[in-house]
Scaffold this motif. Structure first.
Motif, PDB file in Angstrom:
ATOM      1  N   GLN A 312       0.838  -1.191   0.000  1.00  0.00           N
ATOM      2  CA  GLN A 312       0.000   0.000   0.000  1.00  0.00           C
ATOM      3  C   GLN A 312       0.872   1.239   0.000  1.00  0.00           C
ATOM      4  O   GLN A 312       1.881   1.279   0.691  1.00  0.00           O
ATOM      5  CB  GLN A 312      -0.888   0.017   1.241  1.00  0.00           C
ATOM      6  N   ILE A 313       0.468   2.190  -0.789  1.00  0.00           N
ATOM      7  CA  ILE A 313       1.181   3.461  -0.780  1.00  0.00           C
ATOM      8  C   ILE A 313       0.312   4.442  -0.003  1.00  0.00           C
ATOM      9  O   ILE A 313      -0.836   4.688  -0.362  1.00  0.00           O
ATOM     10  CB  ILE A 313       1.383   3.986  -2.212  1.00  0.00           C
ATOM     11  N   SER A 314       0.853   4.943   1.103  1.00  0.00           N
ATOM     12  CA  SER A 314       0.071   5.919   1.847  1.00  0.00           C
ATOM     13  C   SER A 314       0.751   7.271   1.723  1.00  0.00           C
ATOM     14  O   SER A 314       1.894   7.376   1.335  1.00  0.00           O
ATOM     15  CB  SER A 314      -0.066   5.503   3.308  1.00  0.00           C
ATOM     16  N   GLY A 315       0.047   8.293   2.050  1.00  0.00           N
ATOM     17  CA  GLY A 315       0.608   9.634   1.905  1.00  0.00           C
ATOM     18  C   GLY A 315      -0.510  10.622   2.054  1.00  0.00           C
ATOM     19  O   GLY A 315      -1.566  10.289   2.572  1.00  0.00           O
ATOM     20  N   ASP A 316      -0.274  11.799   1.591  1.00  0.00           N
ATOM     21  CA  ASP A 316      -1.260  12.846   1.789  1.00  0.00           C
ATOM     22  C   ASP A 316      -2.312  12.774   0.683  1.00  0.00           C
ATOM     23  O   ASP A 316      -2.413  13.644  -0.155  1.00  0.00           O
ATOM     24  CB  ASP A 316      -0.537  14.205   1.773  1.00  0.00           C
ATOM     25  N   PHE A 317      -3.106  11.693   0.677  1.00  0.00           N
ATOM     26  CA  PHE A 317      -4.088  11.513  -0.385  1.00  0.00           C
ATOM     27  C   PHE A 317      -5.474  11.951   0.064  1.00  0.00           C
ATOM     28  O   PHE A 317      -5.823  11.790   1.226  1.00  0.00           O
ATOM     29  CB  PHE A 317      -4.216  10.032  -0.763  1.00  0.00           C
ATOM     30  N   ASN A 318      -6.245  12.468  -0.861  1.00  0.00           N
ATOM     31  CA  ASN A 318      -7.686  12.509  -0.638  1.00  0.00           C
ATOM     32  C   ASN A 318      -8.308  11.542  -1.632  1.00  0.00           C
ATOM     33  O   ASN A 318      -7.593  10.917  -2.437  1.00  0.00           O
ATOM     34  CB  ASN A 318      -8.245  13.928  -0.797  1.00  0.00           C
ATOM     35  N   GLY A 319      -9.616  11.380  -1.594  1.00  0.00           N
ATOM     36  CA  GLY A 319     -10.278  10.401  -2.448  1.00  0.00           C
ATOM     37  C   GLY A 319      -9.901  10.562  -3.918  1.00  0.00           C
ATOM     38  O   GLY A 319      -9.585   9.598  -4.608  1.00  0.00           O
ATOM     39  N   THR A 320      -9.904  11.813  -4.393  1.00  0.00           N
ATOM     40  CA  THR A 320      -9.649  12.042  -5.806  1.00  0.00           C
ATOM     41  C   THR A 320      -8.210  11.726  -6.185  1.00  0.00           C
ATOM     42  O   THR A 320      -7.951  11.015  -7.164  1.00  0.00           O
ATOM     43  CB  THR A 320      -9.949  13.520  -6.154  1.00  0.00           C
ATOM     44  N   THR A 321      -7.272  12.225  -5.397  1.00  0.00           N
ATOM     45  CA  THR A 321      -5.874  12.003  -5.768  1.00  0.00           C
ATOM     46  C   THR A 321      -5.518  10.526  -5.663  1.00  0.00           C
ATOM     47  O   THR A 321      -4.756  10.010  -6.479  1.00  0.00           O
ATOM     48  CB  THR A 321      -4.921  12.835  -4.895  1.00  0.00           C
ATOM     49  N   ALA A 322      -6.087   9.853  -4.672  1.00  0.00           N
ATOM     50  CA  ALA A 322      -5.799   8.426  -4.535  1.00  0.00           C
ATOM     51  C   ALA A 322      -6.336   7.660  -5.738  1.00  0.00           C
ATOM     52  O   ALA A 322      -5.664   6.790  -6.288  1.00  0.00           O
ATOM     53  CB  ALA A 322      -6.423   7.879  -3.244  1.00  0.00           C
ATOM     54  N   LYS A 323      -7.534   8.035  -6.184  1.00  0.00           N
ATOM     55  CA  LYS A 323      -8.107   7.346  -7.344  1.00  0.00           C
ATOM     56  C   LYS A 323      -7.312   7.641  -8.605  1.00  0.00           C
ATOM     57  O   LYS A 323      -7.096   6.768  -9.445  1.00  0.00           O
ATOM     58  CB  LYS A 323      -9.572   7.770  -7.525  1.00  0.00           C
ATOM     59  N   THR A 324      -6.895   8.907  -8.739  1.00  0.00           N
ATOM     60  CA  THR A 324      -6.102   9.250  -9.908  1.00  0.00           C
ATOM     61  C   THR A 324      -4.830   8.418  -9.945  1.00  0.00           C
ATOM     62  O   THR A 324      -4.475   7.834 -10.965  1.00  0.00           O
ATOM     63  CB  THR A 324      -5.738  10.751  -9.868  1.00  0.00           C
ATOM     64  N   LEU A 325      -4.140   8.345  -8.801  1.00  0.00           N
ATOM     65  CA  LEU A 325      -2.895   7.580  -8.753  1.00  0.00           C
ATOM     66  C   LEU A 325      -3.167   6.107  -9.063  1.00  0.00           C
ATOM     67  O   LEU A 325      -2.425   5.481  -9.826  1.00  0.00           O
ATOM     68  CB  LEU A 325      -2.231   7.725  -7.376  1.00  0.00           C
ATOM     69  N   ALA A 326      -4.228   5.578  -8.485  1.00  0.00           N
ATOM     70  CA  ALA A 326      -4.556   4.166  -8.731  1.00  0.00           C
ATOM     71  C   ALA A 326      -4.798   3.917 -10.216  1.00  0.00           C
ATOM     72  O   ALA A 326      -4.295   2.947 -10.784  1.00  0.00           O
ATOM     73  CB  ALA A 326      -5.781   3.761  -7.921  1.00  0.00           C
ATOM     74  N   ASN A 327      -5.530   4.845 -10.847  1.00  0.00           N
ATOM     75  CA  ASN A 327      -5.764   4.697 -12.289  1.00  0.00           C
ATOM     76  C   ASN A 327      -4.475   4.789 -13.081  1.00  0.00           C
ATOM     77  O   ASN A 327      -4.267   4.058 -14.034  1.00  0.00           O
ATOM     78  CB  ASN A 327      -6.738   5.766 -12.786  1.00  0.00           C
ATOM     79  N   GLN A 328      -3.621   5.731 -12.661  1.00  0.00           N
ATOM     80  CA  GLN A 328      -2.363   5.879 -13.377  1.00  0.00           C
ATOM     81  C   GLN A 328      -1.512   4.622 -13.231  1.00  0.00           C
ATOM     82  O   GLN A 328      -0.843   4.193 -14.160  1.00  0.00           O
ATOM     83  CB  GLN A 328      -1.598   7.096 -12.847  1.00  0.00           C
ATOM     84  N   LEU A 329      -1.533   4.034 -12.038  1.00  0.00           N
ATOM     85  CA  LEU A 329      -0.761   2.813 -11.822  1.00  0.00           C
ATOM     86  C   LEU A 329      -1.339   1.664 -12.632  1.00  0.00           C
ATOM     87  O   LEU A 329      -0.632   0.901 -13.273  1.00  0.00           O
ATOM     88  CB  LEU A 329      -0.775   2.429 -10.339  1.00  0.00           C
ATOM     89  N   LYS A 330      -2.661   1.567 -12.577  1.00  0.00           N
ATOM     90  CA  LYS A 330      -3.314   0.420 -13.192  1.00  0.00           C
ATOM     91  C   LYS A 330      -3.226   0.489 -14.712  1.00  0.00           C
ATOM     92  O   LYS A 330      -2.954  -0.489 -15.379  1.00  0.00           O
ATOM     93  CB  LYS A 330      -4.781   0.411 -12.753  1.00  0.00           C
TER      94      LYS A 330
END
Lengths: 556, 371
Positions: A312-330
């Motif tokens: 898991q990558i944790s950090g200063d995420f909110n819902g939107t940024t976390a989803k964006t990162l997940a999409n970018q990774l995926k």
């Protein structure tokens, strides 16, 4: 069950239910009007549903595969098409179309105008890599190094064969310092450090030449920190899944990451070494970086040894940024790199006559249904028509709201689906009315028959609609593109059907059964004795004995 | 019509859906085989979304919906059947794109010339790959399988009867094969819109079947303790009692779709409307037919193999044989030879009356004040 078990409150209820339901619809329309008033973007009117490519046209973007990204095979192009498709359509039900063209191009067509941000989103997320941080937290330069200097430094770096470095050496260069690398690489390290010193980090994106098996100087545009990164240790194609989640018992968003194949093994080795550094207090030596098209997405500290490829990558995420990162990774791992070859506005793919004809068909169909209902059900037909119009009003306002909320886009198949829904919606009423008539035939008075018939019809309607909902939900989850949009429309209309029949049709019939016209079975009400197939008694009476009914039966 | 409904409800007029199932099965078998033959002999006519095609780009004076229509006409005029039903799109203010299915060089040249004749200039052509068609189809297939599994379980749980699940699925397969066959034989294009149409049929077919099954369940509740009616007869009565609903529902569902089909295929002759409407029209008609003629008879057939039902049917028959010494010839042969057959003609009126007694009492005492 409750509605008919307590009879006295039931009497008072239908009017209230009806007015509450109608008030709810009015409130939804008010919400749309409110959006219209407060709408900040100043784009199209909130009363205008979002239309798909086939109806309204949109933006067409051409991506050209870059020659230097390796062999451009049909297979790789198709893979890239798939990924871009998922990426474009990941965010909702917008129904974009993605095509390959001419053996080296990918065409993306997205409904709606002025979608330049899509170019960024699609074009930018191209190459995903995991690298180690050889030197991090450097400050950005204020004036850029001269192009000549950069070229000279790059040449030194490019001339070295970095691919000969083992994974252990790459890790050691982070944990014990770049000085640990063999002497032949030291000029390259010096060049990297010079390059980093002259590197300007701007928040609106950077342009670096990201080559997989060479080290890289780049920056995290969000923090503005410049970093020297190792050659790629894990490729983006090794990512098998990424998701934005809030772990149980926690409040902040994290991005869970799953790796497969070689990447899983490498990740285990890397996190083992880096986690030991963290335990030894070396936070700088325990970082790795996720790089997308040369830009650092995130450079997390390793806080565990992950052997199964899941982390898991944790950090200063909110819902939107976390989803964006997940999409970018995926979806980040394109097998080719692309350049944007232009974007333009396009017209609807459907000839104007088709839309007109479709709408005409809808109107004709509706009129035919109305005529049929009036002929067959007479007065009750008015209830069906009223219900259909309420359903239509509710559907329209939901399409408007969902277009705003989740980007629901109407396409021709969607409109056809809505036209089909006329028939399926009418079925609920037919089931109810036929049950009602059955109850009257069984000897009940009309008022009792309305309640008893409803109890029986309710189960049937719910069971049948559940089948439709199951279809809609599974297709929405498992299918893509037009099918997804269609499933959404199907689910929406089915739910609306349930709401209308429960909160509009049933209370309305209950109310009407109390009126003289319907309740006493006027000839045109559709509830008259002859029409219900009974005679010899009034519809308001309960047939007490079997004999009465059977005599009446003979009379027919 | 309404008295007809009343007669159906009381069982005075009764169509023998269950007893003559061999006839319906044979009719369906012939249609299904014909349809399946279509897959083999003619195959599907896949659209550009599945097979790729050619894209023509042309300059025109003003690109609007009117010139788009002119270009569609120009493509049709080229007399290249493969280029029929093109997708035309404006691009900017003076460019038009036309997509057709895959063409040979000669065919493409013919289309180009035809476009130029219609006033287009600078016509260029480009090969395009299959778009999302395949992906839509594979993903839809995944969705379909999951849907079927879930819905089978749902019907099983709801009716507490796996035979109903089986009946629903058989009817569904029947509808899908027939619809597919119509596509193959008619040569209508298979596009993602078609896939969508097929998926609608899934939902509709099962929806319709569930409504009829609901009545079957109601009628056969406590059948094991009944000595007057067999499962098959009650099943048949259920179909008859829901017949008016089935007819009304099909009419209200088919009227709009029929209008769509008429306008799409009859008036326009081209475009995605007709592809979608044809799938829907055939599938919905088949869906209604199969709920009545296939699904319920099939469930009854399965059910009759159950020992308890078998014994109950035998009891009813034995009782009838005892009572029915003086009955008409028609019904006595029916009882002896085909237990599933409902009693028809004038004898049925007499028979239907006593059977109404328990139900009407149940109707009064059971569902009224108690619930």
């Amino acid at each position: 069950m409750a509605s008919s078990s307590k009879r006295s409150p039931n009497r008072a209820r239908p009017g209230r239910t009806l007015s509450l339901f109608l008030a709810a619809i009015v409130a939804l329309y008010a919400l749309v009007a409110l959006i219209g008033i407060t709408g900040d973007k100043g784009d199209d009117s909130p009363w205008h549903p979002k239309l798909g490519l086939d109806l309204e046209g949109g933006t067409r973007i051409t991506f050209q595969a870059k020659a230097e990204s390796g062999d451009i095979t049909a297979e790789k192009l198709e893979q890239a098409r798939d990924i871009i498709d998922q990426r474009v359509n990941a965010s909702g039900v917008a129904e974009a179309e993605v095509t390959t063209q001419g053996g080296n191009q990918i065409i993306v067509e997205i409904p709606g105008e002025k979608r330049a941000n899509i170019v960024d989103e699609v074009g930018k997320t191209a190459q995903l890599r995991f690298r180690l941080v050889w030197a991090g937290g450097l400050t950005s330069a204020t004036t850029p190094a001269t192009p000549a200097d950069v070229a000279a430094q790059q040449k030194i770096i490019d001339d070295l064969d970095w691919s000969k470095l083992s994974l252990d050496q790459i890790i050691a260069a982070e944990t014990t310092g770049v000085a640990s690398l063999p002497a032949e690489y030291q000029p390259g390290i010096a060049a990297l450090q010079k390059e980093a010193a002259g590197f300007v980090c701007t928040p609106d994106g950077i342009d670096v030449n990201d080559i997989a098996d060479k080290p890289l100087v780049t920056c995290d545009t969000k923090t503005g920190e410049v970093e020297i990164l190792s050659p790629t240790v894990i490729k983006g194609t090794d990512v098998s899944g990424a998701e934005a989640v809030v772990p149980q018992g926690q409040v902040s968003w994290v991005v869970s990451l799953k790796l497969k194949g070689e990447g899983k093994k490498t990740f285990s080795t890397v996190t083992d070494a880096l986690y030991k550094q963290l335990q030894a207090g070396n936070t700088q030596g325990s970082k790795f970086a996720v790089v997308l098209d040369g830009e650092i997405l995130t450079s997390p500290t390793t806080n565990g040894h992950f052997t199964n490829g899941e982390s898991q990558i944790s950090g200063d995420f909110n819902g939107t940024t976390a989803k964006t990162l997940a999409n970018q990774l995926k979806y980040g791992a394109l097998p080719l790199t692309f350049s944007v070859n232009g974007s333009e506005e396009i017209g609807p793919s459907l000839a104007g006559t088709q839309l007109d004809a479709g709408l005409a068909a809808g109107v004709i169909g509706l009129v035919l249904v109305i005529v049929y209902c009036l002929l067959y059900y007479r007065g009750l037909g008015l209830v069906i028509i009223g219900s259909l119009f309420v359903a239509a009003a509710l559907t329209y306002v939901m399409v408007l709201l969902l277009g705003r909320g989740v980007g629901f886009t109407l396409t021709l198949p969607g409109i056809a689906g809505l036209i089909v829904a006329i028939g399926i919606t009418a079925d609920s009423f037919i089931v109810f009315f036929e049950r009602l008539r059955d109850e009257v035939r069984d000897g009940k008075s009309l008022r009792l028959a309305v309640e008893a018939g409803w109890v029986r019809a309710r189960g049937t309607i719910l069971a049948a609609d559940t089948v439709s909902i199951i279809a809609a939900v599974t297709l929405f989850i498992f299918a893509i593109g037009v099918v997804r949009g269609f499933a959404f429309a199907l689910g929406l209309t089915t739910l609306i059907d349930v709401f209308v029949v429960f909160f509009f049709t049933k209370p309305l019939v209950s109310l009407l059964a109390r009126t003289k016209f319907f309740g006493q079975g006027h000839r045109l009400s559709g509830l008259d004795a002859a029409h219900l197939g009974i005679s010899g008694r009034k519809v308001t009476e309960i047939a007490r004995t079997r004999e009465e009914v059977s005599t009446s039966g003979k009379g027919l | 019509m309404s008295t007809f409904g009343q007669h159906l409800y009381e069982g005075r007029v009764s169509f023998d859906f269950v007893g003559r199932r061999k006839l319906w099965y044979s009719i369906s078998a012939v249609i299904v085989v014909l349809a399946a033959l279509g897959f083999v002999v003619k195959g599907f006519n896949y659209g550009v979304e599945f097979k790729g095609g050619v894209e023509f780009t042309a300059k025109v004076q003003v690109a609007n919906s009117q010139t788009s229509d002119e270009m569609v006409q120009a493509v049709e005029d080229a007399d290249v059947p493969e280029a029929g039903d093109p997708t035309v799109q404006t691009s900017g203010s003076d460019t038009i794109r036309i997509q057709t299915r895959a063409l040979t060089q000669d065919q493409a040249t013919a289309v180009t010339q035809s476009l130029e004749k219609a006033g287009a200039s600078e016509v260029s052509q480009n090969l395009i790959g299959p778009t999302y068609g395949k992906q839509v189809a594979t993903k839809a297939l995944t969705g379909l399988i999951v849907f079927l599994v879930v819905v089978v379980i749902f019907i099983w749980v709801y009716f507490r009867e796996w035979r109903m699940s089986a009946g629903g699925i058989v009817a569904l397969a029947h509808d899908l094969i027939i619809t597919g066959g119509v596509y193959a034989w008619s040569g209508f294009e298979v596009t993602p819109a078609t896939v969508t149409g097929l998926l609608t049929i899934l939902g509709y077919s099962l929806y319709d079947t569930v409504v009829v099954f609901d009545k079957v369940r109601e009628n056969t509740k406590g059948i094991l303790s009944s000595t007057t009616k067999t499962y098959a007869e009650q099943g048949n009565l259920a179909v008859n009692q829901t017949l008016v609903r089935s007819i009304n529902t099909s009419i209200t569902a088919l009227l709009p779709v029929g209008a769509l089909l008429f306008v799409g295929a009859g008036v326009l002759g081209t475009g995605p409307l007709k592809d979608l409407a044809l799938a829907l029209f055939v599938g919905m008609a088949a869906g209604t037919y199969s709920s009545i003629f296939i699904a319920t008879p099939f469930v009854v057939q399965l059910k009759e193999r159950e020992p308890a039902i078998k014994a109950q049917t035998a009891r009813v028959m034995a009782r009838r044989a005892k009572e029915g010494e003086g009955l008409s010839v028609g019904s006595s042969t029916a009882t002896a030879v085909a237990p599933a057959r409902t009693v028809r003609t004038s004898g049925a009126a007499k028979r239907a009356q006593p059977s109404r007694k328990p139900r009407s009492q149940r109707g009064k005492g059971g569902s009224g004040p108690e619930r």
